[in-house]
Design a protein around this motif. Structure first.
Motif, short mmCIF file in Angstrom:
data_model
loop_
_atom_site.label_atom_id
_atom_site.label_comp_id
_atom_site.label_asym_id
_atom_site.label_seq_id
_atom_site.Cartn_x
_atom_site.Cartn_y
_atom_site.Cartn_z
N UNK A 168 0.82 -1.22 0.00
CA UNK A 168 0.00 0.00 0.00
C UNK A 168 0.85 1.27 0.00
N UNK A 169 1.97 1.24 -0.73
CA UNK A 169 2.77 2.45 -0.86
C UNK A 169 1.96 3.51 -1.59
N UNK A 170 2.18 4.76 -1.24
CA UNK A 170 1.31 5.82 -1.75
C UNK A 170 1.70 6.32 -3.15
N UNK A 171 2.86 5.90 -3.65
CA UNK A 171 3.30 6.28 -5.00
C UNK A 171 4.17 5.15 -5.52
N UNK A 172 3.75 4.53 -6.62
CA UNK A 172 4.49 3.39 -7.18
C UNK A 172 4.65 3.61 -8.68
N UNK A 173 5.89 3.60 -9.15
CA UNK A 173 6.15 3.83 -10.57
C UNK A 173 7.31 2.96 -11.04
N UNK A 174 7.39 2.77 -12.36
CA UNK A 174 8.53 2.06 -12.95
C UNK A 174 9.02 2.82 -14.18
N UNK A 175 10.32 2.97 -14.28
CA UNK A 175 10.93 3.62 -15.43
C UNK A 175 11.99 2.73 -16.04
N UNK A 176 12.63 3.20 -17.09
CA UNK A 176 13.66 2.45 -17.82
C UNK A 176 14.82 3.40 -18.08
N UNK A 177 16.02 2.95 -17.76
CA UNK A 177 17.19 3.83 -17.89
C UNK A 177 17.44 4.25 -19.33
N UNK A 178 16.98 3.45 -20.30
CA UNK A 178 17.17 3.79 -21.71
C UNK A 178 16.18 4.86 -22.18
N UNK A 179 15.28 5.28 -21.29
CA UNK A 179 14.33 6.35 -21.59
C UNK A 179 14.44 7.42 -20.50
N UNK A 180 15.60 8.12 -20.47
CA UNK A 180 15.86 9.04 -19.36
C UNK A 180 14.90 10.22 -19.28
N UNK A 181 14.37 10.68 -20.42
CA UNK A 181 13.42 11.80 -20.37
C UNK A 181 12.14 11.40 -19.65
N UNK A 182 11.63 10.21 -20.00
CA UNK A 182 10.42 9.72 -19.33
C UNK A 182 10.71 9.46 -17.85
N UNK A 183 11.88 8.91 -17.57
CA UNK A 183 12.25 8.63 -16.19
C UNK A 183 12.37 9.92 -15.38
N UNK A 184 12.93 10.96 -15.99
CA UNK A 184 13.05 12.26 -15.30
C UNK A 184 11.69 12.77 -14.86
N UNK A 185 10.68 12.59 -15.71
CA UNK A 185 9.33 13.04 -15.35
C UNK A 185 8.78 12.23 -14.18
N UNK A 186 9.08 10.92 -14.13
CA UNK A 186 8.63 10.10 -13.01
C UNK A 186 9.31 10.53 -11.72
N UNK A 187 10.61 10.86 -11.81
CA UNK A 187 11.33 11.34 -10.63
C UNK A 187 10.74 12.65 -10.15
N UNK A 188 10.44 13.55 -11.07
CA UNK A 188 9.78 14.81 -10.71
C UNK A 188 8.48 14.54 -9.98
N UNK A 189 7.65 13.66 -10.54
CA UNK A 189 6.38 13.33 -9.91
C UNK A 189 6.58 12.75 -8.52
N UNK A 190 7.59 11.90 -8.39
CA UNK A 190 7.86 11.28 -7.10
C UNK A 190 8.27 12.30 -6.04
N UNK A 191 9.10 13.25 -6.42
CA UNK A 191 9.55 14.27 -5.46
C UNK A 191 8.38 15.19 -5.11
N UNK A 192 7.55 15.51 -6.06
CA UNK A 192 6.39 16.38 -5.78
C UNK A 192 5.37 15.69 -4.87
N UNK A 193 5.31 14.38 -4.97
CA UNK A 193 4.34 13.63 -4.17
C UNK A 193 4.65 13.77 -2.68
N UNK A 194 3.66 14.08 -1.89
CA UNK A 194 3.84 14.21 -0.45
C UNK A 194 3.63 12.86 0.21
N UNK A 195 4.71 12.11 0.29
CA UNK A 195 4.65 10.78 0.87
C UNK A 195 5.78 9.93 0.33
N UNK A 196 5.74 8.63 0.63
CA UNK A 196 6.78 7.71 0.23
C UNK A 196 6.62 7.36 -1.25
#
Length: 281
Positions: A168-196
């Protein structure tokens, strides 16, 4: 709390230490995505901390011009959570690999999920132990042959996304190192998220387990109709292991332990120790 400056670029987060990974390592893509993600948020480098454990990916703090804490094996999460509890004004990231988070440090994931402390976790999963030269890890596939499993891995393969969702983690995502632009957006979303925020990254090891071709073929974006608020839907797609869905599986805003603890401190009166002891006499 996210403090910002204006017009920061990925270069503003690069330290003078050059990465020492093997040529072609997926972690280069993850590092690039982290630079992009932090720049996208305009995070102040000296108000950002990167905590790691032990392993190839855990060298991350050395390559970033933020504060860093290179902890011991499997203990990035306790350090990162304690840091956020003590300094809620800082942006805290915990980074490492599948060994750090899913083997020796696996127990900490359970409690991190329950506490929902506001940190972002980036797990670089290459499905192998790279630093110790090619033994199987919890995410190695069943029957995988390595120097530690010459007759093939007899254990089942760990499913990080399904496990994160079941906790029951409050934010769960998966990215791929070969797609760094998409991964950067996931990292942004993760940092903006207030929680784990749990971000698993497929990050191949070209030296001991070259999975680029396999993951290039299997990795697809989550369907456009995917609903990140639907836990059952996220679990169903996490179990489709023939595909490697990338994107945001699940997200829910809920109270965090660090916020609750600091509110409690503000509201609490002086603790009456003698009265407390008398309760148990």
């Amino acid at each position: 709390m996210i403090q910002t400056l204006v017009n920061l670029t990925p270069k503003d987060y690069k330290s003078e230490v050059k990465p020492t990974w093997c040529p072609g390592c997926g972690d280069f893509g993850v590092l690039n995505a982290a630079f992009r993600g932090l720049a996208g948020l305009n995070l102040v480098p000296d108000q950002t901390v990167v905590v790691s454990g032990i392993g190839c990916s855990s060298r991350f703090p050395h390559f970033m011009k933020t504060f860093g804490f290179h902890s011991v094996h499997g203990r990035a999460l306790p350090v990162a959570q304690g840091l956020k509890m003590a300094r809620p004004d800082l942006t805290v990231l915990a980074v490492g690999g599948d060994g750090d988070f899913f083997s020796i440090g696996a127990g900490h994931l359970i409690h991190a999920a329950l506490r929902n402390i506001d940190i972002t976790v980036i797990i670089m999963d290459n499905e192998i132990y790279g630093l110790t030269k090619g033994q199987t890890s919890p995410t190695s596939p069943h029957n995988h042959v390595t120097k530690s499993t010459p007759y093939g891995l007899l254990a089942s393969q760990f499913n990080p996304i399904a496990t994160a969702l079941s906790l029951n983690m409050s934010f769960v995502a998966r990215g791929y190192s070969a797609k760094p632009k998409d991964l950067a957006l996931l990292i942004e979303q993760g940092v903006r998220h207030k929680g784990f925020a749990f971000v698993r990254v497929l990050s191949p090891c070209p030296t001991f387990f070259h999975t680029f071709d396999a993951w290039d073929a299997a990795t697809v974006s989550l369907p456009a109709e995917h609903d990140p608020s639907n836990m059952a839907q996220a679990l169903t797609r996490a179990m489709e292991t023939d595909k490697q869905y990338v994107g945001l599986f699940y997200c829910e805003e809920r109270p965090t332990m660090d916020q609750a603890a600091h509110e409690l401190v503000k509201q609490s009166k002086e603790f009456e120790i003698e009265q407390y002891i008398r309760r148990y006499i």
